[in-house]
Design an enzyme around this catalytic site. Structure first.
Site, PDB file in Angstrom:
ATOM      1  N   ARG A 226     -77.124  94.651   7.816  1.00  0.00           N
ATOM      2  CA  ARG A 226     -76.383  93.390   7.615  1.00  0.00           C
ATOM      3  C   ARG A 226     -75.510  93.101   8.842  1.00  0.00           C
ATOM      4  O   ARG A 226     -75.909  92.376   9.749  1.00  0.00           O
ATOM      5  CB  ARG A 226     -75.542  93.483   6.326  1.00  0.00           C
ATOM      6  CG  ARG A 226     -75.086  92.144   5.770  1.00  0.00           C
ATOM      7  CD  ARG A 226     -73.907  91.530   6.485  1.00  0.00           C
ATOM      8  NE  ARG A 226     -72.700  92.347   6.414  1.00  0.00           N
ATOM      9  CZ  ARG A 226     -71.593  92.041   7.073  1.00  0.00           C
ATOM     10  NH1 ARG A 226     -71.527  90.961   7.821  1.00  0.00           N
ATOM     11  NH2 ARG A 226     -70.533  92.832   6.996  1.00  0.00           N
ATOM     12  N   ASP A 227     -74.355  93.702   8.917  1.00  0.00           N
ATOM     13  CA  ASP A 227     -73.445  93.425  10.035  1.00  0.00           C
ATOM     14  C   ASP A 227     -74.075  93.811  11.367  1.00  0.00           C
ATOM     15  O   ASP A 227     -73.892  93.153  12.387  1.00  0.00           O
ATOM     16  CB  ASP A 227     -72.141  94.220   9.852  1.00  0.00           C
ATOM     17  CG  ASP A 227     -70.940  93.540  10.481  1.00  0.00           C
ATOM     18  OD1 ASP A 227     -71.086  92.399  10.954  1.00  0.00           O
ATOM     19  OD2 ASP A 227     -69.860  94.146  10.503  1.00  0.00           O
TER      20      ASP A 227
ATOM     21  N   HIS B  47     -63.686  98.956   7.122  1.00  0.00           N
ATOM     22  CA  HIS B  47     -64.784  98.365   7.894  1.00  0.00           C
ATOM     23  C   HIS B  47     -64.253  98.165   9.309  1.00  0.00           C
ATOM     24  O   HIS B  47     -63.426  97.290   9.547  1.00  0.00           O
ATOM     25  CB  HIS B  47     -65.179  97.033   7.241  1.00  0.00           C
ATOM     26  CG  HIS B  47     -66.261  96.303   7.962  1.00  0.00           C
ATOM     27  ND1 HIS B  47     -67.595  96.458   7.646  1.00  0.00           N
ATOM     28  CD2 HIS B  47     -66.226  95.421   8.993  1.00  0.00           C
ATOM     29  CE1 HIS B  47     -68.319  95.689   8.439  1.00  0.00           C
ATOM     30  NE2 HIS B  47     -67.517  95.047   9.269  1.00  0.00           N
TER      31      HIS B  47
ATOM     32  N   HIS C  45     -64.614  97.912  13.559  1.00  0.00           N
ATOM     33  CA  HIS C  45     -65.408  97.594  14.750  1.00  0.00           C
ATOM     34  C   HIS C  45     -64.798  98.305  15.958  1.00  0.00           C
ATOM     35  O   HIS C  45     -63.582  98.464  16.048  1.00  0.00           O
ATOM     36  CB  HIS C  45     -65.445  96.079  14.976  1.00  0.00           C
ATOM     37  CG  HIS C  45     -66.403  95.388  14.053  1.00  0.00           C
ATOM     38  ND1 HIS C  45     -67.666  95.005  14.441  1.00  0.00           N
ATOM     39  CD2 HIS C  45     -66.288  95.039  12.745  1.00  0.00           C
ATOM     40  CE1 HIS C  45     -68.283  94.443  13.416  1.00  0.00           C
ATOM     41  NE2 HIS C  45     -67.473  94.446  12.365  1.00  0.00           N
TER      42      HIS C  45
ATOM     43  N   CYS D 209     -69.888  89.679  14.638  1.00  0.00           N
ATOM     44  CA  CYS D 209     -69.730  88.568  13.691  1.00  0.00           C
ATOM     45  C   CYS D 209     -70.062  87.262  14.393  1.00  0.00           C
ATOM     46  O   CYS D 209     -69.518  86.972  15.451  1.00  0.00           O
ATOM     47  CB  CYS D 209     -68.301  88.540  13.158  1.00  0.00           C
ATOM     48  SG  CYS D 209     -67.961  87.083  12.153  1.00  0.00           S
TER      49      CYS D 209
ATOM     50  N   ASN E 261     -69.948  97.731  15.039  1.00  0.00           N
ATOM     51  CA  ASN E 261     -69.257  98.631  14.114  1.00  0.00           C
ATOM     52  C   ASN E 261     -69.148 100.009  14.754  1.00  0.00           C
ATOM     53  O   ASN E 261     -69.824 100.311  15.728  1.00  0.00           O
ATOM     54  CB  ASN E 261     -70.067  98.766  12.819  1.00  0.00           C
ATOM     55  CG  ASN E 261     -70.216  97.446  12.098  1.00  0.00           C
ATOM     56  OD1 ASN E 261     -71.206  96.746  12.251  1.00  0.00           O
ATOM     57  ND2 ASN E 261     -69.220  97.091  11.324  1.00  0.00           N
TER      58      ASN E 261
HETATM   59 ZN    ZN Z   1     -68.014  93.496  10.568  1.00  0.00          ZN
END
Ligand code: ZN
Length: 301
Positions: free
Chosen positions: A14-15, A204, A206, A237, A246
């Site tokens: 996903r990210d 979460h 980064h 993002c 990440n």
């Molecule tokens: Zn993120």
């Protein structure tokens, strides 16, 4: 006090890839997810239910979920920004929805097109509807905003408290643009724990300014139980200028293994998965342990 176990949530599907120009096929995404399972990951964010015109990489969300291996005892979650996305997530039969509320007003509008208050109202609405799926909330830009700059702790706690009224099963604090330092993480995880001692906290992080892995450790010491990470450290993002990846799953596994914190994730298999992902994307990825290897090196027979 750091617990002796840390849950790693793999978010590369996903990210990790949402900001990549190379569109991966559904089959490639499922292969990536399969490799993460093989490495020992048992909780994963596999897609997001967002407008495919805004995030083309996530256009096959339903197909990805339909193809998920169901015989590994893994839990899968999908990211949602509003009621429509949430309803799509529920319809797929996913285990968990991860609902995002942004701590800063400007970023909430850029990311999800409404005010923070409206996102909280949507979260409330969803919680009334959700008994078929578990719902976590992620408070994004919890350590700083790409548009407004500093996000005061008082503002973060206001948003956290407004979300907690609607009883998510887990609360995540996201350093969406990678500005946090260990001191910030200690402060903010500590503040949430004091206010809500029973809620499991996920971070979460980064690694935009190279503080990600230090922040991860500070978070565990402050009482976070779970960490998002992505193989190879890929990520970014689409709605935050200059956002980067990440924390790398395999870098995190290396640090935790060597520090006596169990993850149940195999370092070597995670490195192999990161290498595979790098080859699919066609460019170097930021992970460091995949370049250096673990330590000590495996002994020749
Ligand atoms: Zn993120």
């Amino acid at each position: 006090m750091t617990s002796d176990f840390c849950e790693i949530i793999e978010v590369s599907a996903r990210d990790g890839i949402q900001n990549e120009k190379t569109l991966l096929s559904t089959a490639q995404k499922l292969h990536l997810i399969g490799m993460a399972l093989d490495a020992g990951i048992r909780r994963m964010e596999v897609t997001s239910f967002v407008n495919p015109k805004r995030v083309p990489q996530m256009a096959d969300a339903e197909d990805v979920v339909a193809g998920l291996p169901r015989d590994w005892g893994a839990r899968y979650m999908g990211l949602t920004l509003n009621r429509r996305g949430f309803d799509r997530a529920v319809a797929t039969g996913l285990d968990e929805a991860n609902f995002v509320v942004v701590a800063s007003e400007t970023f909430n509008r850029k990311n999800q097109g409404v005010s923070t208050q409206e996102s909280i109202a949507a979260f409330s609405d969803i919680r009334k509807a959700a008994d078929v799926i578990e719902v976590a909330v992620t408070v994004a830009a919890a350590f700083g905003c790409p548009f407004e700059g500093e996000v005061p702790l008082a503002r973060l706690m206001q948003v956290v408290e407004a979300c907690m009224v609607h009883e998510p099963f887990e609360l995540a604090l996201a350093d969406t643009i990678g500005v946090a330092t260990p001191r910030d993480v200690t402060e903010r995880v500590g503040a949430v724990r004091r206010a809500f001692p029973d809620i499991p906290i996920r971070l979460h992080l980064h690694n935009t300014r190279n503080t990600g892995i230090a922040n991860a450790w500070a978070g565990l010491e402050a009482g976070a139980r779970s960490l998002d990470a992505s193989l190879g450290g890929v990520g970014g993002c689409p709605f935050a200028p200059r956002a980067t990846g990440n924390i790398a799953t395999e870098d995190l596994v290396y640090m935790l293994d060597r520090s006596g914190v169990r993850t149940n994730v195999s370092l070597d298999t995670a490195i192999a998965a990161a290498e595979w992902l790098e080859a699919q994307l066609g460019h170097d990825v930021p992970g460091q342990v995949m370049k250096a290897g673990g330590f000590p090196a495996p002994q020749a027979a």
